[in-house]
Design a protein around this motif. Structure first.
Motif, PDB file in Angstrom:
ATOM      1  N   ARG A 154      13.540 -12.775 -58.858  1.00  0.00           N
ATOM      2  CA  ARG A 154      13.066 -11.814 -59.861  1.00  0.00           C
ATOM      3  C   ARG A 154      13.408 -10.391 -59.461  1.00  0.00           C
ATOM      4  NH1 ARG A 154       7.156 -14.469 -61.100  1.00  0.00           N
ATOM      5  NH2 ARG A 154       7.898 -16.024 -62.592  1.00  0.00           N
ATOM      6  N   LYS A 155      13.245 -10.086 -58.172  1.00  0.00           N
ATOM      7  CA  LYS A 155      13.548  -8.736 -57.694  1.00  0.00           C
ATOM      8  C   LYS A 155      15.049  -8.462 -57.848  1.00  0.00           C
ATOM      9  CE  LYS A 155      13.082  -5.696 -53.742  1.00  0.00           C
ATOM     10  NZ  LYS A 155      12.684  -5.544 -52.354  1.00  0.00           N
ATOM     11  N   ALA A 156      15.893  -9.432 -57.484  1.00  0.00           N
ATOM     12  CA  ALA A 156      17.334  -9.263 -57.615  1.00  0.00           C
ATOM     13  C   ALA A 156      17.747  -9.106 -59.065  1.00  0.00           C
ATOM     14  CB  ALA A 156      18.052 -10.447 -56.984  1.00  0.00           C
ATOM     15  N   SER A 186      15.993  -7.809 -61.451  1.00  0.00           N
ATOM     16  CA  SER A 186      15.483  -6.564 -62.042  1.00  0.00           C
ATOM     17  C   SER A 186      16.228  -5.319 -61.543  1.00  0.00           C
ATOM     18  CB  SER A 186      13.986  -6.425 -61.780  1.00  0.00           C
ATOM     19  OG  SER A 186      13.756  -6.179 -60.398  1.00  0.00           O
ATOM     20  N   THR A 187      17.111  -5.486 -60.568  1.00  0.00           N
ATOM     21  CA  THR A 187      17.838  -4.315 -60.040  1.00  0.00           C
ATOM     22  C   THR A 187      19.236  -4.231 -60.606  1.00  0.00           C
ATOM     23  OG1 THR A 187      18.561  -5.560 -58.091  1.00  0.00           O
ATOM     24  CG2 THR A 187      16.570  -4.211 -57.888  1.00  0.00           C
TER      25      THR A 187
END
Length: 72
Positions: free
Chosen positions: A67-69, A71-72
């Protein structure tokens, strides 16, 4: 006990500290049947009790990383 008292981040609390505390129950987990490789299961069990919770924690960390990857 002495080690805890000497730790500045682990000081004793009193009733005033807890007056606004609220009990928050964790989200209920869903029961599933999951097929995993024998070596993964063996590794998880070799690290002690609550191996299912450990597997869940690893999967959750993976989801959060994706999810973090994304969103960037």
């Amino acid at each position: 006990m002495a080690a805890a008292k000497s730790d500045p981040d682990a000081q004793p609390t009193d009733l005033e500290f807890w007056k606004d505390a609220k009990v928050v129950l964790p989200e209920r987990k869903q029961h599933v049947t999951l097929r995993i490789d024998r070596d993964v299961l063996a590794w998880s069990k070799a690290h002690g009790r609550r191996y299912q919770s450990r597997i869940n924690a690893v999967l959750k960390a993976c989801v959060q990383a994706y999810r973090k990857a994304a969103s960037t």
